[in-house]
Design a protein around this motif. Sequence first.
Motif, PDB file in Angstrom:
ATOM      1  N   ARG A 133      57.801  28.922   7.689  1.00 31.19           N
ATOM      2  CA  ARG A 133      58.916  28.146   8.237  1.00 31.19           C
ATOM      3  C   ARG A 133      58.574  26.666   8.338  1.00 31.19           C
ATOM      4  O   ARG A 133      59.413  25.800   8.090  1.00 31.19           O
ATOM      5  CB  ARG A 133      59.311  28.675   9.630  1.00 31.19           C
ATOM      6  N   TYR A 137      60.919  23.677   7.523  1.00 28.75           N
ATOM      7  CA  TYR A 137      61.411  23.012   8.731  1.00 28.75           C
ATOM      8  C   TYR A 137      60.216  22.581   9.594  1.00 28.75           C
ATOM      9  O   TYR A 137      59.882  23.250  10.569  1.00 28.75           O
ATOM     10  CB  TYR A 137      62.310  23.944   9.546  1.00 28.75           C
ATOM     11  N   PHE A 219      63.434  24.586  17.931  1.00 24.64           N
ATOM     12  CA  PHE A 219      64.270  25.675  17.417  1.00 24.64           C
ATOM     13  C   PHE A 219      64.556  26.662  18.531  1.00 24.64           C
ATOM     14  O   PHE A 219      63.916  26.646  19.586  1.00 24.64           O
ATOM     15  CB  PHE A 219      63.648  26.364  16.192  1.00 24.64           C
ATOM     16  N   TYR A 303      66.693  24.856  13.606  1.00 23.65           N
ATOM     17  CA  TYR A 303      67.214  26.125  13.095  1.00 23.65           C
ATOM     18  C   TYR A 303      67.286  27.144  14.226  1.00 23.65           C
ATOM     19  O   TYR A 303      66.722  26.942  15.311  1.00 23.65           O
ATOM     20  CB  TYR A 303      66.352  26.678  11.954  1.00 23.65           C
ATOM     21  N   TYR A 305      66.485  31.221  14.863  1.00 22.51           N
ATOM     22  CA  TYR A 305      65.579  32.188  14.228  1.00 22.51           C
ATOM     23  C   TYR A 305      65.666  33.537  14.932  1.00 22.51           C
ATOM     24  O   TYR A 305      65.449  33.621  16.145  1.00 22.51           O
ATOM     25  CB  TYR A 305      64.162  31.627  14.313  1.00 22.51           C
ATOM     26  N   PRO A 328      70.867  25.556  10.281  1.00 24.59           N
ATOM     27  CA  PRO A 328      70.483  26.750   9.524  1.00 24.59           C
ATOM     28  C   PRO A 328      70.202  27.957  10.429  1.00 24.59           C
ATOM     29  O   PRO A 328      69.649  27.824  11.521  1.00 24.59           O
ATOM     30  CB  PRO A 328      69.192  26.319   8.800  1.00 24.59           C
ATOM     31  N   VAL A 330      67.999  31.311  10.339  1.00 22.77           N
ATOM     32  CA  VAL A 330      66.820  31.811   9.613  1.00 22.77           C
ATOM     33  C   VAL A 330      66.543  33.244  10.047  1.00 22.77           C
ATOM     34  O   VAL A 330      66.369  33.518  11.241  1.00 22.77           O
ATOM     35  CB  VAL A 330      65.582  30.930   9.880  1.00 22.77           C
ATOM     36  N   SER A 348      64.712  29.238   3.982  1.00 21.60           N
ATOM     37  CA  SER A 348      65.959  28.538   3.640  1.00 21.60           C
ATOM     38  C   SER A 348      67.004  29.491   3.068  1.00 21.60           C
ATOM     39  O   SER A 348      68.165  29.102   2.885  1.00 21.60           O
ATOM     40  CB  SER A 348      65.683  27.418   2.626  1.00 21.60           C
TER      41      SER A 348
END
Length: 593
Positions: A133, A137, A219, A303, A305, A328, A330, A348
């Motif tokens: 990751r 990121y 995140f 992101y 997650y 995003p 993830v 991604s």
Amino acid sequence: MEASSSEDMIIWFEEVAKNAGKVQMEILKKILEINHGVEYLEKWFGDIDVHKMDAEALQSLYTSMVPLASHADLEPYIQRIADGETSPLLTKQPITTLSLSSGTTEGRQKYVPFTSHSSKTTLQMFKLAAAYRSRVYPTKEGGKILEFIYGSKQFKTKGGLSAGTATTHYFASQEFKLKQQQTKSFTCSPEQVITSGDYKQSTYCHFLLGLFYSPDVEFITSTFAYCIVQALTLFEEYWIDLCNDLSQGTLSPRITLPGIRRSVLDLIKPNTHLATWVRAKCEELEGSDWYGLIPKLWPNCKYVYSIMTGSMQPYMEKLKHYAGDHLPLVSADYGSTESWIGVNMDPSCAPQNVTFTVVPAFSYFEFIPLHRQHHKPCDAVVAGGGGDDYLEDDPVPLSKVKIGQQYEIVLTTFTGLYRYRLGDVVEVSGFYKGTPKLNFLCRRKLILTVNIDKNTEQDLQLAVQKGSQPLIKSRAELVDFTSHANIVNQPGHYVVYWEIKGVVNEDVLDQCCKEMDAAFVDHGYVVSRKTNSIGPLELCIVERGTFKKIMEYFIGNGATMSQFKTPRCTTNQVLLKILNLYTIKRFRSTAYQ
């Protein structure tokens, strides 16, 4: 994690992936050497000295002599361990802790052995996943993680062993404490908040600290997508109190546990400027149904997650709503209570397209080739039973799987599971060096069957997805769902329970019911509906908050938010009682009239 250690993890994985077949044989040999002489293996290995055999010969001997096993085959041994027997039954390593599988939402507790090896591989998987990751990121030194993670209360078995969820054991382990010390980004919440056992109080404090550290949050994560959606739903209720606490450096009276109060008050201080900013954002968000909540309140969040595959897919739309257009999502890595399986090497990649690359150093993997049957009207299974919809071939090792083929995973682990059928159906999408990349498809167990019909969780999810499309025009959303095969009265029929947010005309719901019924494409179901040997599908609309009551029922019986999954089909009488008690509307399909 230092940059160098991230690269070290990737270099290590590249090596084991390149030599996956050889690594697998060595892993199996190591497991059998460590556990040589345990009672479970004695009946097949007897006097055979596994230490004197080479890895390839031992692999061949093991897979030819030791039979495939279900949890029921190992359960008597696990129960003896739970009852306090200390002789080596499954492992030579002492088992002092038992995990409750997250698949216990039918009300029956399923124990799985948990050892220090379980915590070590969890830490190793987290480091490996973080390394991939961070390539896509990158996070800053000293950043924060807003983690919606929850430990449940552990209890003691008859023999004095600690029992609880695998996540609870991990959060209590030295490995988790080591992760907190070694990673360059830190969880916002202290241990007392994570392990409180009260998910509402923990969630409130996760948010308060997450907002207090808002500019530093790199995140947002939780074990399952459901946990994040559930938490953000609670935020809509909590935000005014949270703003007051941020402004004054206080903690709401709703937080009653002394340990949590002390730990949180030690960290926060009054910040009227931040509170004013958060309040303004929330007032703006409230007017747009909280669209883009995450990036608005955590502007540096890179992101979200979480596990987003399988039974978590129905929560993706709501999670996208909270994440907005550009943040995003993830997908987290592939594992089970029994073992970690694969890493997401491409963070991604959109969650619906994610593949998991098998980590061959964690367990010994075998794969049972599966072939989906196409049923004829004369096929029959026991009414209401849990038959299977697959023909299968003999298991093959990791190195022999084929691209495009579907398989059930079989595990041999360091924690005492031998040729254990996991029940997960995967498809091989390719290889990375010598190790396969997997798409997770579904659990193998049939969840809906009345007659000759055979529908899996994936079949149900597709039918619900198609059936719920008319809701979009009404600006309503499907919050959650479950199902039941009702065979009390003949002909038996499917009952699907929906919780909906928004006002929907009854004609629309009637259309939803009809379209969902028609969306089950299994040949046995279609034939049975046409001949009326399965009755019309029944759609039950339940009151808002019903699925929250179900979650609270399971949490009250030992589950934890970090591992809770809404059961997609149920025979649990308590759960059915809750669903039927809060049903406010019923519709019957006319799809086959």
